[in-house]
Design a protein around this motif. Structure first.
Motif, PDB file in Angstrom:
ATOM      1  N   GLY A  85     -48.867  80.402  38.331  1.00  0.00           N
ATOM      2  CA  GLY A  85     -47.884  80.143  37.433  1.00  0.00           C
ATOM      3  C   GLY A  85     -47.441  78.816  36.880  1.00  0.00           C
ATOM      4  N   GLY A  86     -46.497  78.478  36.040  1.00  0.00           N
ATOM      5  CA  GLY A  86     -45.942  77.488  35.740  1.00  0.00           C
ATOM      6  C   GLY A  86     -45.077  76.596  36.360  1.00  0.00           C
ATOM      7  N   GLY A  87     -43.954  77.473  36.903  1.00  0.00           N
ATOM      8  CA  GLY A  87     -42.909  76.930  37.685  1.00  0.00           C
ATOM      9  C   GLY A  87     -42.484  75.761  36.823  1.00  0.00           C
ATOM     10  N   SER A  88     -41.956  74.692  37.362  1.00  0.00           N
ATOM     11  CA  SER A  88     -41.285  73.544  36.904  1.00  0.00           C
ATOM     12  C   SER A  88     -42.246  72.531  36.182  1.00  0.00           C
ATOM     13  N   PHE A  89     -43.753  72.914  36.206  1.00  0.00           N
ATOM     14  CA  PHE A  89     -44.410  72.034  35.448  1.00  0.00           C
ATOM     15  C   PHE A  89     -44.545  72.749  34.019  1.00  0.00           C
ATOM     16  N   GLY A  90     -44.592  73.989  33.936  1.00  0.00           N
ATOM     17  CA  GLY A  90     -44.858  74.536  32.512  1.00  0.00           C
ATOM     18  C   GLY A  90     -43.780  74.935  31.795  1.00  0.00           C
ATOM     19  N   HIS A  91     -42.729  75.473  32.628  1.00  0.00           N
ATOM     20  CA  HIS A  91     -41.535  76.083  31.828  1.00  0.00           C
ATOM     21  C   HIS A  91     -40.636  75.362  31.025  1.00  0.00           C
ATOM     22  N   LYS A 103     -48.767  68.940  24.711  1.00  0.00           N
ATOM     23  CA  LYS A 103     -48.087  68.156  25.874  1.00  0.00           C
ATOM     24  C   LYS A 103     -48.191  69.418  27.053  1.00  0.00           C
ATOM     25  N   VAL A 104     -47.713  70.726  26.718  1.00  0.00           N
ATOM     26  CA  VAL A 104     -47.388  71.730  27.816  1.00  0.00           C
ATOM     27  C   VAL A 104     -49.015  71.972  28.371  1.00  0.00           C
ATOM     28  N   GLN A 105     -50.026  71.979  27.655  1.00  0.00           N
ATOM     29  CA  GLN A 105     -51.307  72.137  27.955  1.00  0.00           C
ATOM     30  C   GLN A 105     -51.395  71.110  29.211  1.00  0.00           C
ATOM     31  N   ASP A 150     -49.366  69.397  30.971  1.00  0.00           N
ATOM     32  CA  ASP A 150     -48.583  69.555  32.007  1.00  0.00           C
ATOM     33  C   ASP A 150     -49.281  70.432  33.026  1.00  0.00           C
ATOM     34  N   MET A 151     -49.757  71.395  32.398  1.00  0.00           N
ATOM     35  CA  MET A 151     -50.379  72.758  33.320  1.00  0.00           C
ATOM     36  C   MET A 151     -51.597  72.222  33.932  1.00  0.00           C
ATOM     37  N   ARG A 152     -52.566  71.549  33.136  1.00  0.00           N
ATOM     38  CA  ARG A 152     -53.562  70.995  33.620  1.00  0.00           C
ATOM     39  C   ARG A 152     -53.389  69.858  34.868  1.00  0.00           C
ATOM     40  N   PHE A 161     -54.667  79.964  35.205  1.00  0.00           N
ATOM     41  CA  PHE A 161     -53.139  79.519  35.234  1.00  0.00           C
ATOM     42  C   PHE A 161     -52.705  79.851  33.798  1.00  0.00           C
ATOM     43  N   GLY A 162     -51.311  79.956  33.889  1.00  0.00           N
ATOM     44  CA  GLY A 162     -50.536  80.330  32.827  1.00  0.00           C
ATOM     45  C   GLY A 162     -50.567  78.931  31.846  1.00  0.00           C
ATOM     46  N   ASP A 163     -50.546  79.343  30.530  1.00  0.00           N
ATOM     47  CA  ASP A 163     -50.893  78.347  29.654  1.00  0.00           C
ATOM     48  C   ASP A 163     -50.402  78.271  28.378  1.00  0.00           C
ATOM     49  N   ILE A 173     -47.087  81.522  24.634  1.00  0.00           N
ATOM     50  CA  ILE A 173     -47.347  81.306  25.928  1.00  0.00           C
ATOM     51  C   ILE A 173     -48.173  82.436  26.536  1.00  0.00           C
ATOM     52  N   CYS A 174     -49.280  82.276  27.507  1.00  0.00           N
ATOM     53  CA  CYS A 174     -49.991  82.927  28.265  1.00  0.00           C
ATOM     54  C   CYS A 174     -49.593  82.798  29.436  1.00  0.00           C
ATOM     55  N   SER A 175     -48.651  83.899  30.185  1.00  0.00           N
ATOM     56  CA  SER A 175     -48.370  83.736  31.344  1.00  0.00           C
ATOM     57  C   SER A 175     -49.621  83.990  32.419  1.00  0.00           C
ATOM     58  N   GLY A 176     -49.350  83.595  33.546  1.00  0.00           N
ATOM     59  CA  GLY A 176     -50.201  83.907  34.636  1.00  0.00           C
ATOM     60  C   GLY A 176     -50.298  85.411  34.738  1.00  0.00           C
ATOM     61  N   ASP A 177     -49.246  86.233  34.539  1.00  0.00           N
ATOM     62  CA  ASP A 177     -48.988  87.522  34.823  1.00  0.00           C
ATOM     63  C   ASP A 177     -50.064  88.178  33.580  1.00  0.00           C
ATOM     64  N   ASP A 178     -50.125  87.505  32.452  1.00  0.00           N
ATOM     65  CA  ASP A 178     -51.058  88.029  31.399  1.00  0.00           C
ATOM     66  C   ASP A 178     -52.517  88.113  31.984  1.00  0.00           C
TER      67      ASP A 178
HETATM   68  O1  IP8 Z   1     -45.343  80.910  34.929  1.00  0.00           O
HETATM   69  C1  IP8 Z   1     -46.322  80.330  32.270  1.00  0.00           C
HETATM   70  O2  IP8 Z   1     -46.947  81.035  33.198  1.00  0.00           O
HETATM   71  P1  IP8 Z   1     -46.285  81.807  34.226  1.00  0.00           P
HETATM   72  C2  IP8 Z   1     -47.117  79.244  31.873  1.00  0.00           C
HETATM   73  O3  IP8 Z   1     -47.056  82.433  35.192  1.00  0.00           O
HETATM   74  C3  IP8 Z   1     -46.365  78.068  31.021  1.00  0.00           C
HETATM   75  O4  IP8 Z   1     -45.138  82.870  33.376  1.00  0.00           O
HETATM   76  C4  IP8 Z   1     -46.886  77.025  30.102  1.00  0.00           C
HETATM   77  C5  IP8 Z   1     -44.939  78.007  30.773  1.00  0.00           C
END
Ligand code: IP8
Ligand code: ATP
Length: 250
Positions: free
Chosen positions: A45-51, A73-75, A77-79, A133-135, A146-151
């Motif tokens: 997931g994204g945690g404090s990097f993505g959200h 920018k957010v991509q 952070d996730m990478r 990963f979420g992205d 936002i694509c969540s890791g859960d998706d």
């Molecule tokens: O934390 C969210 O993924 P999740 C990814 O699995 C971003 O919901 C970019 C916020």
């Protein structure tokens, strides 16, 4: 194949931007390595990097003012987050390969429309461990979402023998303060039965959205939520041993 979602709540300190819980992440990777799991996909997931960035740019809303800037920018952070995890995996001789969620999915009005399974299967058959990963992803209607890791977990669930969500709670609780007993067996608990979350939560909806997706995933495969803060639970569940957790049943 086992699907493992390493949640942002256990990987990062959600109260501080870009704050990895390095010891915990390293331990979870070692637990995976020590387990008997042979074929698995990691999703994080994204945690404090993505959200924080996703919220700043309203990337989960219908109208986003700066979709290109936010996506870029957010991509990134996730990478960066994903690179950290891949490096830690390499330290344990686990041959992870990065499969960004935004490159293998298409969304329609915020809902997952399509996920490319084949790319995951091809990387698995090479003997590598896909790490998705979420992205930030393309949305047919909204341009970006936002694509969540859960998706990603949902999109891959039909390939899996088991889906394990690793979080920082022992299971899914029915009460607001997470004090009473959590439910070991989600049947017949419905997502609507969960307490409403009052605080501003993740852009991807926190536990309530997660449970909705877990219920869908449970129609395809065994689905569990475990506490990754507790040592050895991940290793044990991967080995097929009983652990404290919530099993979401179809
Ligand atoms: O934390 C969210 O993924 P999740 C990814 O699995 C971003 O919901 C970019 C916020
Ligand atoms: P991410 O989406 O960043 O990957 P995650 O997958 O770890 O994160 P969260 O969305 O952070 O998951 O959800 C886990 C959090 O949900 C827990 O830390 C807990 O405090 C909170 N929570 C809210 N309601 C409940 C509930 N009913 N049962 C269990 N946890 C809950």
């Amino acid at each position: 194949m086992i699907l493992i979602k390493l949640g942002g709540s256990v990987l990062t300190n959600k109260d501080r931007e870009y704050c990895f819980r390095t010891d915990v992440v390293e331990r979870l990777i070692r637990e995976i390595k020590k387990s008997s799991a042979e074929e698995y996909i990691i999703v994080h997931g994204g945690g404090s990097f993505g959200h924080p960035g996703a919220e700043k740019y309203d990337l989960n809303k219908e109208n986003t003012e700066k979709p290109a800037e936010g996506m870029s920018k957010v991509q990134l952070d996730m990478r960066r987050m994903n690179n950290h995890i891949l490096e830690m995996m390499l330290d344990e001789d686990i041959w992870g390969v990065s499969i960004p969620g935004g490159l293998v999915t298409i969304f329609e009005d915020g809902e997952l429309y399509e996920l490319d399974h084949e790319i995951f299967q091809r990387y698995l058959s090479l003997g590598t461990v896909p790490v998705s990963f979420g992205d930030v992803a393309i949305d047919k209607d909204r341009r970006v979402t936002i694509c969540s890791g859960d998706d990603i977990m949902l999109g891959l669930s039909s390939l899996a023998d088991k889906a394990i969500f690793v979080s920082d709670v022992d299971g899914i609780y029915k009460d607001k303060n997470l004090k009473d007993e959590f439910t070991e067996d989600m049947l017949p608990l419905e997502p609507e039965d969960l307490p409403e979350q009052e605080e501003a939560i993740d852009v991807t909806g926190g536990m309530n959205q997660k449970v909705k997706k877990m219920v869908e995933i449970a129609k395809k495969t065994e689905t569990y939520l475990i506490n990754g803060d507790e040592k050895d639970r991940l290793r044990k569940i991967l080995n097929g041993d009983e652990v404290i957790c919530t099993e979401v049943k179809r």
